[in-house]
Design an enzyme around this catalytic site. Sequence first.
Site, PDB file in Angstrom:
ATOM      1  N   ASP A 193     -12.485  -1.518  -0.039  1.00  0.00           N
ATOM      2  CA  ASP A 193     -11.656  -2.616   0.447  1.00  0.00           C
ATOM      3  C   ASP A 193     -10.813  -3.256  -0.648  1.00  0.00           C
ATOM      4  O   ASP A 193      -9.943  -4.076  -0.352  1.00  0.00           O
ATOM      5  CB  ASP A 193     -12.533  -3.710   1.071  1.00  0.00           C
ATOM      6  CG  ASP A 193     -13.163  -3.295   2.387  1.00  0.00           C
ATOM      7  OD1 ASP A 193     -12.779  -2.239   2.917  1.00  0.00           O
ATOM      8  OD2 ASP A 193     -14.053  -4.022   2.876  1.00  0.00           O
TER       9      ASP A 193
ATOM     10  N   LYS B 197     -10.392 -10.762   4.629  1.00  0.00           N
ATOM     11  CA  LYS B 197      -9.805  -9.837   5.610  1.00  0.00           C
ATOM     12  C   LYS B 197     -10.614  -9.855   6.886  1.00  0.00           C
ATOM     13  O   LYS B 197     -11.798 -10.230   6.918  1.00  0.00           O
ATOM     14  CB  LYS B 197      -9.719  -8.418   5.059  1.00  0.00           C
ATOM     15  CG  LYS B 197     -11.058  -7.762   4.688  1.00  0.00           C
ATOM     16  CD  LYS B 197     -11.802  -7.135   5.861  1.00  0.00           C
ATOM     17  CE  LYS B 197     -13.115  -6.496   5.436  1.00  0.00           C
ATOM     18  NZ  LYS B 197     -13.971  -6.095   6.583  1.00  0.00           N
TER      19      LYS B 197
END
Length: 347
Positions: free
Chosen positions: A181, A54
């Site tokens: 996350d 990401k």
Amino acid sequence: MSVEEQARARAHMDTATPTPTPTQVPAPAPATAPAPATATASASAQVRVRVPAKVNAQLAVGAARPDGFHDLANVFLAVGLYDEITVTHADELRVTCSGPDAAEVPLDTTNLAARAALALAERHGIEPRVHIHIAKDIPVAGGMAGGSADGAGALLACDTLWSLGSSRDELLAICAELGSDVPFSLIGGAALGTGRGERLTPLGVGGDFHWVFAVADGGLSTPTVFREFDRLAEGTDVPVPVADPALLEALRTGDTVALAGALANDLQPAALALRPSLADTLAAGTAAGALAALVSGSGPTTAFLAKDPASAARIAETLLASGTCRTARVATAPAPGATVVPHDSIT
């Protein structure tokens, strides 16, 4: 945020969110089995899951709370750099790893992949008899959620191998327990994370965005970066973190130039204070034609937004030649979240 910060964080409510209220991740139910059992074996001898890295298009950080942690407005974009998690039946839980920086990956139960298998097995009252192999391609401790990706990938892979058929909400609940996350690594695409980042609102994206990632030598500890953020912010009025409407609109319309003007990372000054050499990398990428440059998450990976694939390739080549990074990778966003690789594609 990295694994270290995630493991310490607690869920909380965000009082200023500029987008629709996200669906709460449900709390996990206790395992109903009275004693460990053996999972039903899947038809396949192994399961492989591909899971993306990401980049934070925006990482807005609030002031330190009394417990030392921070409210966030975290705009995630999944990018096309992937780890692959392969699981097979085994006599006991075991983790192995290959690929760049594999020596830096823990192979015990501190690894999020192992923790994911343990959490899933406990929830269903079974023994975690599985060999987890991580083929690393996401930079280690680089601010790109590589550890979180491995946790999400192992969770989906074990659920498939053990034929548990867990719902998306069940998997997301376990992801939220594992770290901030991890839920986004499971769903991918683009999303706004609030609270500690685990409460997700999916975001629409109107096109592809082309990125270059410059990988630095060594890593940066996320808790250390947050402590430096607190030191730099001492005595100042830190605003409540909110997502930038201009950035969300740029994503929605696929406007690369507008996105470049809205990218922001509140942790960047802290990362640069701890690793001043990153400023040279940012300057080199900008001089090479990047539309925007920023530290990825808590760093030390730096991210560069390019106009198109050809520009991205030129920026990567220039960064490598500059000597300001260990390697440079080109990737496109958004990318899908954790995905089971079809059996006939496994070599």
